[in-house]
Design an enzyme around this catalytic site. Structure first.
Site, PDB file in Angstrom:
ATOM      1  N   TYR A   1     103.053 104.717 -41.942  1.00  0.00           N
ATOM      2  CA  TYR A   1     102.956 104.706 -43.404  1.00  0.00           C
ATOM      3  C   TYR A   1     104.031 103.784 -43.960  1.00  0.00           C
ATOM      4  CZ  TYR A   1     103.085 106.448 -48.245  1.00  0.00           C
ATOM      5  OH  TYR A   1     103.055 106.558 -49.617  1.00  0.00           O
TER       6      TYR A   1
ATOM      7  N   ASP B   1     110.084  98.544 -40.685  1.00  0.00           N
ATOM      8  CA  ASP B   1     110.138  99.443 -41.839  1.00  0.00           C
ATOM      9  C   ASP B   1     111.099 100.587 -41.533  1.00  0.00           C
ATOM     10  OD1 ASP B   1     109.839 101.151 -43.919  1.00  0.00           O
ATOM     11  OD2 ASP B   1     107.644 101.231 -43.856  1.00  0.00           O
TER      12      ASP B   1
ATOM     13  N   LYS C   1     114.920 105.568 -49.308  1.00  0.00           N
ATOM     14  CA  LYS C   1     115.438 106.907 -49.017  1.00  0.00           C
ATOM     15  C   LYS C   1     116.973 106.955 -48.992  1.00  0.00           C
ATOM     16  CE  LYS C   1     111.034 108.454 -47.492  1.00  0.00           C
ATOM     17  NZ  LYS C   1     109.976 107.911 -46.695  1.00  0.00           N
TER      18      LYS C   1
HETATM   19  C1  LIG Z   1     108.829 106.988 -47.382  1.00  0.00           C
HETATM   20  C2  LIG Z   1     108.404 105.761 -46.687  1.00  0.00           C
HETATM   21  C3  LIG Z   1     107.934 104.649 -47.404  1.00  0.00           C
HETATM   22  C4  LIG Z   1     107.668 104.679 -48.881  1.00  0.00           C
HETATM   23  O1  LIG Z   1     108.829 104.860 -49.633  1.00  0.00           O
HETATM   24  P1  LIG Z   1     108.671 105.389 -51.149  1.00  0.00           P
HETATM   25  O2  LIG Z   1     110.084 105.385 -51.652  1.00  0.00           O
HETATM   26  O3  LIG Z   1     108.075 106.755 -51.051  1.00  0.00           O
HETATM   27  O4  LIG Z   1     107.814 104.443 -51.868  1.00  0.00           O
HETATM   28  C5  LIG Z   1     107.668 103.494 -46.693  1.00  0.00           C
HETATM   29  N1  LIG Z   1     107.851 103.426 -45.369  1.00  0.00           N
HETATM   30  C6  LIG Z   1     108.292 104.483 -44.653  1.00  0.00           C
HETATM   31  C7  LIG Z   1     108.490 104.333 -43.181  1.00  0.00           C
HETATM   32  C8  LIG Z   1     108.572 105.689 -45.284  1.00  0.00           C
HETATM   33  O5  LIG Z   1     108.966 106.742 -44.559  1.00  0.00           O
END
Ligand SMILES: *Cc1c(COP(=O)(O)O)cnc(C)c1O
Length: 427
Positions: free
Chosen positions: A143, A238, A266
């Site tokens: 994701y 990511d 985060k």
């Molecule tokens: C949480 C997450 C996102 C999205 O971040 P948001 O701040 O919720 O838009 C993208 N990539 C990874 C791996 C994530 O865990």
């Protein structure tokens, strides 16, 4: 026990679609209604009805130092008196950039945005602009936020709700996205053999957290690096979840990988809305106004958000908590494993540092097809049994649980005992 949450949810459902501002919070995968939170402190969440929970979500990742961490609160209090948004540059933005660059090995320049979604969306645009190519490879079950072109075979809430493709994502937006299998070097090689010079970037979660924790094999990580290099594509790591969590330098430092671009979110915002993308200076120089790839944000580099991010990264850098988190998380892992074994619960437990998932699965979980075989109904029963014992787990089988420095030994012992009872009760 949940009367006030029930009333609050009834009100919210009339006002907000599904009553929540992000679907992962809705408890859709475990049944029942979400708990409404009144306040937090350290390892604890307190709901409107006054129930206290040991929290293993940590706002889905950011709260590695626990909730309402005093240095972050102090930094916010100092910042707020100077105004909440200026729309002009500040030194705090350079300070946060400096901290990110000092911590994350492959990042030479960085741009601040407002969320992880914005970070991956912008990194993908930059990769396309830099390479002059269109196609993106992503892995099933990974994701990367709700970016149209990446909302295909996405994990997390999308996996849980069985909407691999959202209505509203056009065929055109998805057409340039190629889905590959996680931990499958041969599959990735075949894609490059077929598409070769059309691929702008491969984007991946270096430890997957969004189909539950799935650990990459060394061969997979090597293939990602070698194939992108060989074919002139960028490797986009990511680290929105893993950044500053698996080590100060994230998964890339832990595994010794060197991506071209990295996305962060985060923890980098210390609980305020911050995302970031960065990488080699040569690539980052293509972002407007240094270069031509457009990307902007009215609230990007916001003074409150940067203050919380700086206070968090400073704390992590000055006294790195990673050994402590390893000890705490290993204790939790051992306790959960023992509880599952003694109750005869089929399970697969995956942990890297302070990220952990207990899958109700009879066989190893290494990718999305194996993750999809979990007994999610049993997970739902287990989740509620834990809630009734004061433990707040991620409300889906396909999410990672996070340990913070605020979890005490007593909290972990209580959690392990509760898990033992809950597994028995969940059948
Ligand atoms: C949480 C997450 C996102 C999205 O971040 P948001 O701040 O919720 O838009 C993208 N990539 C990874 C791996 C994530 O865990």
């Amino acid at each position: 026990m949940f009367d006030k949450s029930h009333t609050a949810f009834a009100r919210a459902k009339n006002l907000i679609p599904g009553g929540v501002n992000s679907p992962a919070r809705a408890f859709g995968a475990v049944g029942g209604e979400p708990l409404f939170i009144d306040h937090t402190e350290g390892a604890y969440l307190y709901d409107l009805d006054g129930n206290r929970y040991i929290d293993y979500i940590g706002s889905w990742g950011p709260m590695i130092l626990g909730h309402a961490y005093p240095p972050v609160i102090a930094a916010l209090e100092a910042a707020v008196r100077r105004g909440t948004s200026y729309g002009a540059p500040t030194e705090a933005e350079s300070e946060l950039a400096e901290l990110i660059i000092a911590c994350v090995p492959s990042v030479e320049q960085v741009r601040l945005v407002n969320s992880g979604t914005e970070a991956t969306m912008s990194a993908i645009r930059l990769a396309r602009g830099f390479t002059g190519r269109d196609k993106i490879v992503k892995f099933a079950g990974n994701y990367h936020g709700h970016v149209d072109s990446l909302l295909v075979a996405a994990g997390s809430a999308a996996a849980t709700l069985s909407v691999p493709n959202s209505p509203g994502v056009t065929a055109g937006a998805a057409a340039d996205t190629i889905i590959a299998k996680y931990n499958d070097p041969a599959g990735l090689e075949a894609i490059f053999a077929r598409e070769d010079s059309k691929i702008a970037a491969v984007v991946f979660e270096p430890v997957c957290g969004n189909m539950g924790v799935v650990i990459p094999t060394p061969e997979f990580l090597r293939a990602l690096h070698e194939l992108t290099q060989k074919h002139g594509a960028l490797l986009v790591c990511d680290e929105v979840m893993t950044g500053f969590r698996l080590s100060l330098g994230g998964a890339q430092q832990r595994f010794g990988i060197r991506p071209d671009l990295t996305t962060l979110g985060k923890i980098v915002g210390g609980g305020l809305p911050v995302g970031a993308y960065g990488g080699r200076k040569e690539i980052m120089q293509h972002v407007l106004p240094a270069g031509k790839v457009f990307q902007a944000g009215t609230l990007s580099g916001n003074p409150l958000a940067t203050a919380a991010g700086i206070a968090t990264l400073r704390a992590l850098r000055e006294s790195p908590p990673y050994e402590l988190l390893e000890v705490k998380s290993a204790k939790l892992e051992a306790g959960l494993r023992a509880a599952a074994e003694s109750t005869g619960t089929s399970h697969w437990l995956a942990r890297v540092g302070s990220m952990l998932t207990l899958f109700f699965a009879a066989s190893p979980v290494t990718d999305w097809p194996t993750a999809a075989k979990c007994d999610t109904a049993r997970f739902g029963r287990f989740f509620w049994q834990m809630i009734h014992r004061g433990i707040y787990l991620p409300c889906s089988q396909y999410e990672a649980l996070f340990v913070s420095t605020a979890h005490s030994d007593a909290d972990l012992d209580h959690t392990i005992n509760a898990a033992h009872e809950a597994m028995q009760a969940a059948g």
